[in-house]
Scaffold this motif. Structure first.
Motif, PDB file in Angstrom:
ATOM      1  N   GLY A  61       0.813  -1.209   0.000  1.00  0.00           N
ATOM      2  CA  GLY A  61       0.000   0.000   0.000  1.00  0.00           C
ATOM      3  C   GLY A  61       0.846   1.259   0.000  1.00  0.00           C
ATOM      4  N   ALA A  62       0.546   2.146   0.953  1.00  0.00           N
ATOM      5  CA  ALA A  62       1.212   3.446   0.996  1.00  0.00           C
ATOM      6  C   ALA A  62       2.540   3.398   1.743  1.00  0.00           C
ATOM      7  CB  ALA A  62       0.286   4.465   1.648  1.00  0.00           C
ATOM      8  N   ALA A  63       2.941   2.201   2.214  1.00  0.00           N
ATOM      9  CA  ALA A  63       4.107   2.128   3.108  1.00  0.00           C
ATOM     10  C   ALA A  63       5.359   2.734   2.491  1.00  0.00           C
ATOM     11  CB  ALA A  63       4.352   0.675   3.504  1.00  0.00           C
ATOM     12  N   GLY A  64       5.566   2.471   1.204  1.00  0.00           N
ATOM     13  CA  GLY A  64       6.772   2.984   0.545  1.00  0.00           C
ATOM     14  C   GLY A  64       6.822   4.501   0.563  1.00  0.00           C
ATOM     15  N   SER A  65       5.673   5.133   0.349  1.00  0.00           N
ATOM     16  CA  SER A  65       5.659   6.604   0.309  1.00  0.00           C
ATOM     17  C   SER A  65       5.854   7.185   1.709  1.00  0.00           C
ATOM     18  CB  SER A  65       4.353   7.106  -0.319  1.00  0.00           C
ATOM     19  OG  SER A  65       3.270   6.882   0.562  1.00  0.00           O
ATOM     20  N   ILE A  66       5.512   6.421   2.733  1.00  0.00           N
ATOM     21  CA  ILE A  66       5.779   6.876   4.112  1.00  0.00           C
ATOM     22  C   ILE A  66       7.280   6.782   4.394  1.00  0.00           C
ATOM     23  CG2 ILE A  66       5.308   6.491   6.561  1.00  0.00           C
ATOM     24  CD1 ILE A  66       2.648   5.144   5.703  1.00  0.00           C
ATOM     25  N   VAL A  67       7.854   5.607   4.091  1.00  0.00           N
ATOM     26  CA  VAL A  67       9.271   5.392   4.385  1.00  0.00           C
ATOM     27  C   VAL A  67      10.147   6.357   3.584  1.00  0.00           C
ATOM     28  CG1 VAL A  67      11.167   3.728   4.281  1.00  0.00           C
ATOM     29  CG2 VAL A  67       8.900   2.968   5.001  1.00  0.00           C
ATOM     30  N   ALA A  68       9.708   6.660   2.359  1.00  0.00           N
ATOM     31  CA  ALA A  68      10.494   7.568   1.518  1.00  0.00           C
ATOM     32  C   ALA A  68      10.666   8.939   2.165  1.00  0.00           C
ATOM     33  CB  ALA A  68       9.827   7.709   0.156  1.00  0.00           C
ATOM     34  N   ARG A  69       9.760   9.291   3.080  1.00  0.00           N
ATOM     35  CA  ARG A  69       9.852  10.596   3.748  1.00  0.00           C
ATOM     36  C   ARG A  69      10.698  10.549   5.015  1.00  0.00           C
ATOM     37  NH1 ARG A  69       5.386  10.728   0.633  1.00  0.00           N
ATOM     38  NH2 ARG A  69       4.799  12.782  -0.186  1.00  0.00           N
ATOM     39  N   CYS A  70      11.189   9.361   5.358  1.00  0.00           N
ATOM     40  CA  CYS A  70      12.004   9.226   6.571  1.00  0.00           C
ATOM     41  C   CYS A  70      13.456   9.527   6.223  1.00  0.00           C
ATOM     42  CB  CYS A  70      11.857   7.823   7.150  1.00  0.00           C
ATOM     43  SG  CYS A  70      10.184   7.461   7.689  1.00  0.00           S
ATOM     44  N   ASP A  71      13.767  10.812   6.157  1.00  0.00           N
ATOM     45  CA  ASP A  71      15.083  11.234   5.687  1.00  0.00           C
ATOM     46  C   ASP A  71      15.943  11.807   6.806  1.00  0.00           C
ATOM     47  OD1 ASP A  71      13.684  13.511   6.225  1.00  0.00           O
ATOM     48  OD2 ASP A  71      13.774  14.349   4.202  1.00  0.00           O
ATOM     49  N   GLY A  72      15.476  11.665   8.058  1.00  0.00           N
ATOM     50  CA  GLY A  72      16.261  12.177   9.175  1.00  0.00           C
ATOM     51  C   GLY A  72      16.073  13.673   9.389  1.00  0.00           C
ATOM     52  N   GLU A  73      15.334  14.317   8.522  1.00  0.00           N
ATOM     53  CA  GLU A  73      15.094  15.765   8.664  1.00  0.00           C
ATOM     54  C   GLU A  73      13.642  16.057   9.019  1.00  0.00           C
ATOM     55  OE1 GLU A  73      16.614  17.908   5.321  1.00  0.00           O
ATOM     56  OE2 GLU A  73      18.635  17.107   5.641  1.00  0.00           O
ATOM     57  N   ARG A  74      12.728  15.356   8.363  1.00  0.00           N
ATOM     58  CA  ARG A  74      11.316  15.587   8.664  1.00  0.00           C
ATOM     59  C   ARG A  74      10.942  14.983  10.015  1.00  0.00           C
ATOM     60  NH1 ARG A  74      11.394  14.452   3.004  1.00  0.00           N
ATOM     61  NH2 ARG A  74       9.712  15.402   1.767  1.00  0.00           N
ATOM     62  N   GLU A  75      10.181  15.732  10.803  1.00  0.00           N
ATOM     63  CA  GLU A  75       9.612  15.172  12.025  1.00  0.00           C
ATOM     64  C   GLU A  75       8.380  14.355  11.667  1.00  0.00           C
ATOM     65  OE1 GLU A  75       8.771  18.157  14.893  1.00  0.00           O
ATOM     66  OE2 GLU A  75      10.826  18.941  14.888  1.00  0.00           O
ATOM     67  N   VAL A  76       7.977  13.489  12.602  1.00  0.00           N
ATOM     68  CA  VAL A  76       6.813  12.637  12.364  1.00  0.00           C
ATOM     69  C   VAL A  76       5.592  13.508  12.022  1.00  0.00           C
ATOM     70  CG1 VAL A  76       5.220  10.980  13.399  1.00  0.00           C
ATOM     71  CG2 VAL A  76       7.688  10.786  13.816  1.00  0.00           C
ATOM     72  N   ALA A  77       5.435  14.607  12.766  1.00  0.00           N
ATOM     73  CA  ALA A  77       4.276  15.476  12.528  1.00  0.00           C
ATOM     74  C   ALA A  77       4.295  16.036  11.104  1.00  0.00           C
ATOM     75  CB  ALA A  77       4.267  16.620  13.537  1.00  0.00           C
ATOM     76  N   GLY A  78       5.499  16.343  10.616  1.00  0.00           N
ATOM     77  CA  GLY A  78       5.631  16.866   9.263  1.00  0.00           C
ATOM     78  C   GLY A  78       5.271  15.819   8.220  1.00  0.00           C
ATOM     79  N   ILE A  79       5.724  14.602   8.465  1.00  0.00           N
ATOM     80  CA  ILE A  79       5.407  13.495   7.550  1.00  0.00           C
ATOM     81  C   ILE A  79       3.903  13.279   7.509  1.00  0.00           C
ATOM     82  CG2 ILE A  79       5.663  10.992   7.212  1.00  0.00           C
ATOM     83  CD1 ILE A  79       8.511  11.283   8.435  1.00  0.00           C
ATOM     84  N   VAL A  80       3.298  13.284   8.698  1.00  0.00           N
ATOM     85  CA  VAL A  80       1.849  13.095   8.786  1.00  0.00           C
ATOM     86  C   VAL A  80       1.120  14.203   8.027  1.00  0.00           C
ATOM     87  CG1 VAL A  80      -0.117  13.183  10.388  1.00  0.00           C
ATOM     88  CG2 VAL A  80       1.890  11.772  10.932  1.00  0.00           C
ATOM     89  N   ALA A  81       1.561  15.425   8.209  1.00  0.00           N
ATOM     90  CA  ALA A  81       0.881  16.559   7.558  1.00  0.00           C
ATOM     91  C   ALA A  81       0.956  16.431   6.032  1.00  0.00           C
ATOM     92  CB  ALA A  81       1.515  17.871   8.021  1.00  0.00           C
ATOM     93  N   GLU A  82       2.136  16.075   5.539  1.00  0.00           N
ATOM     94  CA  GLU A  82       2.284  15.913   4.082  1.00  0.00           C
ATOM     95  C   GLU A  82       1.351  14.830   3.548  1.00  0.00           C
ATOM     96  OE1 GLU A  82       6.217  15.228   2.407  1.00  0.00           O
ATOM     97  OE2 GLU A  82       7.061  16.539   3.962  1.00  0.00           O
ATOM     98  N   LEU A  83       1.351  13.697   4.251  1.00  0.00           N
ATOM     99  CA  LEU A  83       0.543  12.573   3.778  1.00  0.00           C
ATOM    100  C   LEU A  83      -0.950  12.880   3.900  1.00  0.00           C
ATOM    101  CD1 LEU A  83       2.751   9.739   5.269  1.00  0.00           C
ATOM    102  CD2 LEU A  83       2.358  10.141   2.831  1.00  0.00           C
ATOM    103  N   ALA A  84      -1.313  13.641   4.931  1.00  0.00           N
ATOM    104  CA  ALA A  84      -2.721  13.986   5.128  1.00  0.00           C
ATOM    105  C   ALA A  84      -3.214  14.876   3.977  1.00  0.00           C
ATOM    106  CB  ALA A  84      -2.907  14.688   6.469  1.00  0.00           C
TER     107      ALA A  84
END
Lengths: 110, 375
Positions: A61-84
């Motif tokens: 599913g969407a797992a790849g697009s979540i992991v792709a945002r785990c770059d050590g710079e984005r915070e979890v909240a930022g990742i969530v906001a982008e995906l939302a």
């Protein structure tokens, strides 16, 4: 020996663990893949993979697009906001932090 | 044993393979008694060239392979190793070097990392240098220690691989301590599987049940203490447990092995079973070999199974166990793996394990037939 022992699936939106989500909010974690893990797109199977020295994990599913945002710079909240923004109807705020915690527990994210 | 063409056409296409074990050479500075290389080692002059390996790796990537283990023998004996790593990496295949550590110097590692090497797995015969020398038939401990430190300085993940047997199972705690002090991400505690030279040395290597039970309990304690800080993998001793392993995740199901001369095998031990029936990348495309060759289709799925396996629910978990082991112990590769307690041949294995207990009582040190050097 090699991938014989482990081709494993990681499915996002699967394990409801609210405690993990709470920890992620308290601590401004900036997730990144650990040294042993590579995110790859598999052109033959048309899926995203985590490739480890002795293991391949299929991201559903969407797992790849979540992991792709785990770059050590984005915070979890930022990742969530982008995906939302990208998936307004999906339960992103509840499920993405849980998914990230699961990957951290596996040792794939730090 | 050839599958008729009509039957083959009716068989659904197999899923693509995930991994490729590249045995780049059978040459090795070590002579480990537990080596799983075949007794008949490939002549160094018959090895595939770097260009041929590059072609094999491109074909493998097209077929679906995402991961390769560059192994041997000792792959560092190949002066063109960096070219082979680069070919794999540019084909999109993750590379892990499986090495004794002998010959891994700073410059060499830097070249390999530049070429795209992603990970290193280092063998350790024993946590004590002198005991290690006796098992390996060569002095290599200092080289390993240096190799581990170089890999860590290069920032690559490091795995230690310890093949376990009666001369080192009791050192299990020290193996784990060594992994911690060398900064390993992962320690693989792999009980000897009996193929090639290990089969030749089975009597000297096979532990008794009590020894295995002690080691297993220690692994459990370490797992609790480490709590994920370092991964511990326990590869079970199938003879002692009486449980068949899900060998290779099924025959021709998950991975393939390419031997130094280009022979393609469903598992590294299958040369003994297939003999001249084994296909070669010099004669066929990898895609054809995976999908259609007799060697790969022979034991794929469940049609080949004996009645023992066909009526047994374990078959979906262990796929009937290991074909090479059935062949080595009974002469018939289609029989149930004799390691399985439900196999009609399991008495063979039980007798061997009983014999191990008797040898422990006698207290004789194991006499090894060391692996020879590749011609």
């Amino acid at each position: 020996m090699s991938a014989q022992d482990a081709v494993r699936d990681a499915e996002p939106y699967a394990v409801p663990d609210r405690h993990a989500a709470r920890d992620a909010v308290r601590d401004p974690w900036r997730p990144a893949l650990t040294r042993s893990v590579l995110l790859r797109h598999d052109r033959v199977r048309g899926v995203d993979l985590l490739v480890l020295p002795e293991r391949v994990v299929v991201l559903r599913g969407a797992a790849g697009s979540i992991v792709a945002r785990c770059d050590g710079e984005r915070e979890v909240a930022g990742i969530v906001a982008e995906l939302a923004r990208l998936h307004p109807d999906a339960p992103v705020a509840e499920e993405v932090p849980v998914f990230l915690e699961r990957l951290r527990a596996e040792g794939w994210l730090r | 044993m050839n599958t008729p063409a009509t039957l083959r056409a009716a068989t659904p296409a197999p899923d693509p393979p995930w991994a490729l074990l590249a045995e780049l050479t059978h040459g090795c500075p070590l002579r480990c008694a537990y080596c799983s290389n075949p007794m008949e080692l490939t002549d160094r002059r018959a090895e595939l060239s770097a260009d041929q390996w590059a072609d094999v790796l491109r074909q493998a990537a097209d077929l679906g392979v995402v991961q390769t283990h560059l192994s041997g023998g000792e792959p560092l004996l190949r002066r063109d190793l960096a070219e082979i790593v680069a070919a794999a990496d540019s084909a999109g295949i993750h590379t892990q070097l499986v090495t004794s550590g002998v010959g891994l110097h700073r410059e060499r590692l830097a070249r390999l990392v530049d070429a795209g090497l992603r990970s290193v797995q280092l063998s350790v015969q024993h946590p004590d240098p002198r005991a290690a020398e006796r098992i390996a038939g060569a002095r290599a401990f200092t080289a390993k220690e240096r190799a581990a430190s170089l890999v860590r300085s290069a920032g690559l993940p490091l795995g230690l691989n310890a093949v376990l047997h009666r001369a080192n199972l009791d050192a299990l705690d020290d193996f784990v301590e060594l992994g911690l002090s060398w900064g390993a991400d992962r320690v693989e505690l792999a009980n000897t599987q009996f193929y090639g030279w290990a089969l030749r040395n089975r009597e000297a290597l096979l532990p008794d049940r009590a020894q295995v039970a002690r080691a297993r309990a220690r692994v459990e304690r370490w797992r609790e203490r480490l709590a994920g800080r370092m991964e511990l993998v326990w590869v079970a001793p199938d003879y002692v447990d009486g449980v068949a392993k899900p060998c290779m995740g099924g025959w021709g199901a998950v991975s393939l092995t390419v031997a130094p001369d280009g022979t393609v095998l469903p598992c590294p031990a299958a040369a003994a079973l297939l003999g001249r029936d084994a296909p070669n990348v010099r004669d066929h495309r990898l895609d054809w070999i995976w999908r259609h060759s007799d060697a790969f289709t022979r034991y794929r799925g469940e049609a080949w199974m004996s009645d023992t396996c066909r009526g047994c629910e374990l078959r979906t978990a262990d796929f009937g166990g290991c074909r090479c082991q059935a062949y080595a112990l009974t002469g018939d590769a289609a029989r149930t793996d004799p390691a399985c307690h439900r196999s009609p041949d399991h008495g063979l294995v039980r007798a061997l394990v009983d014999g191990a207990a008797a040898r422990t009582k006698e207290g004789e040190p194991p006499a090894y037939a060391y692996r020879t050097h590749a011609p």
